[in-house]
Enzyme design. Structure first.
Site, PDB file in Angstrom:
ATOM      1  N   LYS A 117      58.414  -2.426 -25.410  1.00 18.83           N
ATOM      2  CA  LYS A 117      58.017  -2.063 -26.771  1.00 18.83           C
ATOM      3  C   LYS A 117      57.963  -3.305 -27.660  1.00 18.83           C
ATOM      4  O   LYS A 117      57.096  -3.430 -28.518  1.00 18.83           O
ATOM      5  CB  LYS A 117      59.005  -1.050 -27.360  1.00 18.83           C
ATOM      6  N   LYS A 202      47.551   6.089 -15.940  1.00 17.42           N
ATOM      7  CA  LYS A 202      48.628   6.898 -16.488  1.00 17.42           C
ATOM      8  C   LYS A 202      48.073   7.833 -17.582  1.00 17.42           C
ATOM      9  O   LYS A 202      47.240   7.394 -18.386  1.00 17.42           O
ATOM     10  CB  LYS A 202      49.650   5.928 -17.087  1.00 17.42           C
ATOM     11  N   LYS A 205      47.499   9.259 -24.460  1.00 20.53           N
ATOM     12  CA  LYS A 205      46.559   9.458 -25.561  1.00 20.53           C
ATOM     13  C   LYS A 205      45.720   8.197 -25.793  1.00 20.53           C
ATOM     14  O   LYS A 205      44.524   8.265 -26.054  1.00 20.53           O
ATOM     15  CB  LYS A 205      47.353   9.793 -26.827  1.00 20.53           C
TER      16      LYS A 205
END
Ligand code: TRP
Length: 331
Positions: A117, A202, A205
């Site tokens: 992240k 994967k 969205k």
């Protein structure tokens, strides 16, 4: 282990809608556990969503309502299970703060999802302090309910380990067995745990390759029509490679007849359009009850479910928090 019959799990409200991957990898297990008689606490983690969406905080909150609708549509029964939003139960924030004081920084800096992240966000200027504490907040979520286990996808395993480590450290530091270790309930079926997207990457969205639980039958049909199949299978008689074909992967998940379908695909005895047609029918049938339940849930209905869910969750969580403070000698 422990003799609790409670289960806690959560999903972040970064998106308003759950996709097949969220359903197969997580929600379906929650429903199974509920139906086995576990007391479920199903949480929408809106605070966790803020670690990346702090500029869209109102959106994270709106999304939380839609995610909760998908929980119920997917089979979570609000008369048996508690469905709630994390920020509606302030005990989560308070326990997070207390646990943050006893969590060694080194444990958090090593977490692989933190490093990923951090890279996504780019500069340290954009990286909030809360992101480092993500697993501490998740540990607070879990420990408040003293659960038997936590059902999650495999990617969450490092966070769950920190929770058990923090619990053991707490007990040792304050000389009381406030917490017992909980189990990690991770799906065994590899394909269920990691449903591929329509393009075989994967399901996400950001790749625009999802089938959502709330898609209509026609949207589902249109998406399957565009799905990735064996690139070298142009004509029906060309041999297929089902392992690398999104449509065949979904057939394996949803079609009772998938072994025959795969064999025929391999031998060039069936074409991609037949696979797609059969999958569309099976998948739309599979999703029908979920869509029907979702159509019955309006905003007022979900608001009421969340209100009752938060009240019930607070009932349990506030007792744990009181024990925590008492063990720490805080009054
Ligand atoms: N981190 C989890 C995810 O990204 C969501 C989550 C928050 C969670 N709190 C939790 C999962 C507690 C299990 C238990 O999906």
């Amino acid at each position: 282990m422990n003799d609790s019959n409670r289960i806690l799990s959560g999903m972040r409200s970064t998106n308003p809608r759950l996709h097949l991957g969220n359903y197969e990898g997580a929600l379906r297990n929650w429903v199974d556990l509920q139906n086995k008689g576990f007391k479920m606490y199903c949480m929408v983690a809106d605070l966790h969503a803020l670690t990346t969406m702090y500029e869209e905080s109102a959106e994270a909150s709106r999304n939380a309502r839609e995610v909760a609708k998908d929980f119920v549509a997917g089979g979570i029964d609000p008369s048996r299970s508690s469905v709630f939003v994390q920020s509606h139960v302030p005990e989560h924030s308070e326990l997070h703060l207390l646990l943050s004081m006893i969590t060694p920084l080194g444990w958090l800096e090593r977490v692989p999802t933190y490093k990923e992240k951090q890279e996504d966000l780019g500069s340290a200027e954009r990286e909030p302090y809360g992101l480092l504490g993500y697993p501490v907040l998740q540990s607070a979520d879990i420990l408040l309910y003293k659960p038997y286990g936590v059902p999650v996808g495999r990617d969450q395993a490092p966070h769950l380990e920190i929770g058990n480590d923090i619990a053991a450290r707490f007990n040792r530091l304050y000389g009381r067995e406030v917490f017992q270790p909980y189990k990690y309930l991770i799906p065994e079926d590899e394909l269920r745990a990691k449903v591929p997207g329509l393009d075989m990457r994967k399901m996400s969205k950001s790749y625009d390759n999802c089938i959502y639980l709330s898609d209509t039958e026609d949207q589902t049909a249109a998406k399957i029509k565009q799905a990735f199949t064996t690139p070298t299978k142009i004509r029906l008689t060309d041999p297929g490679q089902p392992e690398g074909c999104a449509v065949c992967q979904y057939l394996r998940l949803y079609s009772p007849d998938w072994e025959r379908q795969w064999e025929e695909d391999r031998q060039g005895l069936r074409g991609c359009s037949q696979n797609k047609k059969e999958l569309t029918e099976i998948l739309n049938e599979y999703l029908r009850p979920i869509r029907e339940r979702r159509a019955l849930l309006d905003d007022a209905a979900i608001e009421e479910i969340l209100c009752r869910g938060a009240e019930e969750a607070r009932g349990f969580a506030s007792k744990t928090l009181a024990e925590v403070k008492s063990a720490m000698g805080m009054f």
